[in-house]
Every structure is written in structure tokens, then in C-alpha cells.
Design a protein around this motif. Sequence first.
Motif, short mmCIF file in Angstrom:
data_model
loop_
_atom_site.label_atom_id
_atom_site.label_comp_id
_atom_site.label_asym_id
_atom_site.label_seq_id
_atom_site.Cartn_x
_atom_site.Cartn_y
_atom_site.Cartn_z
N SER A 1 4.63 24.22 -45.78
CA SER A 1 3.33 24.76 -46.16
C SER A 1 2.21 23.78 -45.83
N TYR A 2 2.46 22.50 -46.10
CA TYR A 2 1.44 21.47 -45.84
C TYR A 2 1.15 21.34 -44.35
N ARG A 3 2.20 21.29 -43.54
CA ARG A 3 2.01 21.12 -42.09
C ARG A 3 1.37 22.36 -41.48
N TRP A 4 1.76 23.54 -41.98
CA TRP A 4 1.13 24.78 -41.50
C TRP A 4 -0.36 24.76 -41.81
N ALA A 5 -0.69 24.40 -43.05
CA ALA A 5 -2.09 24.38 -43.46
C ALA A 5 -2.88 23.37 -42.64
N ARG A 6 -2.34 22.17 -42.48
CA ARG A 6 -3.07 21.14 -41.74
C ARG A 6 -3.31 21.54 -40.29
#
Length: 208
Positions: A98-103
Motif C-alpha cells: 500500500s505504501y509503495r503504491w501510494a508513493r
Amino acid sequence: MLDGITAWAEALMGMPWIYLIILGTAVVDSFLPLIPSESLIIAGGAFAATQDDPNLWLLVLAGACGAWIGDNVSYGIGRWGTGPVVRWSLRGHRRERSYRWARHHIERRGGTVLVLARYLPAGRTATTMTMGVVRWSHRRFLVFDAIAVSAWSLQAGVLGYLGGRIFQDNPLLATALGIGVAVGLVFVIELVRRIRGSRQARSGVPVG
């Protein structure tokens, strides 16, 4: 038993401070997605369809204001606690994804991602915190987040209201219908996101 639950729900929705309850749950739900604030707005909309209280538009306003406040808290946590937030975000496969997708997507289309992520409980928190981490313009954040939370709260309230109009004698069934449609919408958004990510990966475009 069902009659008892209905009576309890009617009493809750008839309370003058139901708007504060919705506002508070929406605040917490924005950075700690454990409280189903959207379900509460849907339930309020269902009861608003057949009763004088609660007022649909006040419900929508309370939900939007609470979510806006909560999203800004999440943004602030990311901005002022960058190190701990990044370390926390990289623990666990789902959280890291989720973090990498968002970033990745914030760097490409931050405002649009903020609006869409509001419908994804885990993605919502990851996106708002990550925007703080990368120092995305807070002024732009305020504007796009106002659009996001307004659309989100309005959608939840209207879903509940329409369900209440269809099942006028059974507000609990109307609530269940609204929640089902909302879950279906989340599923569709997530499915589209996965399909696009898969296509980008096959074409050699990094997906984060």
C-alpha cells in the motif's frame, strides 16, 4: 432480537449528538481504519429516508468534516514523523504494498490518487500519510482532500438514503444494501487498480 436492534438504532439516530458521533468516528477512521465511519453514515442515510431525524445533509457534512480533519492529522503524522512512519509502512507485505503504491502514484498524479484512495480504507491512510512523508503541497492537499471527503461522504449518505426509500419498513436491510454497494464499489476500484498495475508491469513501467 431484530426488533430490538432496530429500536436501538432508531434511538441512536434520533439523538441530537449523532452528528458529533459521526464526525468523531470519521476523524479516527481516517488514520486508524478500524472504525466503520462509512457504515454509520450509510445507516444514518437509511433512517433519514423515513424519519425526521437525522438530517441527511447534516450527516453528510459531519462525515466530510470529520474525514477532512482526520486526513490532515494523517498527513501531519507523515510529515512530522517521517522516519517512524516509513519504517512502520515497510513492515508486512500488505502494508508495504500500500505504501509503495501510494508513493509511486502520488508522484505521478497526487490529487487524483487522493480522491480515489478515500474509497480504499487501507489505501486512504497510506496515501494521506505518504503525502506528508514526501512533503506534497499541503495547500493542494487541503483542496483535493476537501473534494475527496465531500464525494465520499455524499456517496455514503445517498446510498443509505436510496436504500431507505426502497426498504422503507426495514432500515436495517436498507443499511445492509448500502454497505453492500459501497463494498462493491471498493472491489471495483481495487480490481481496476490491480489490472492497470499488471499491465504496467508487463509493459516495463515501474509500479512501485
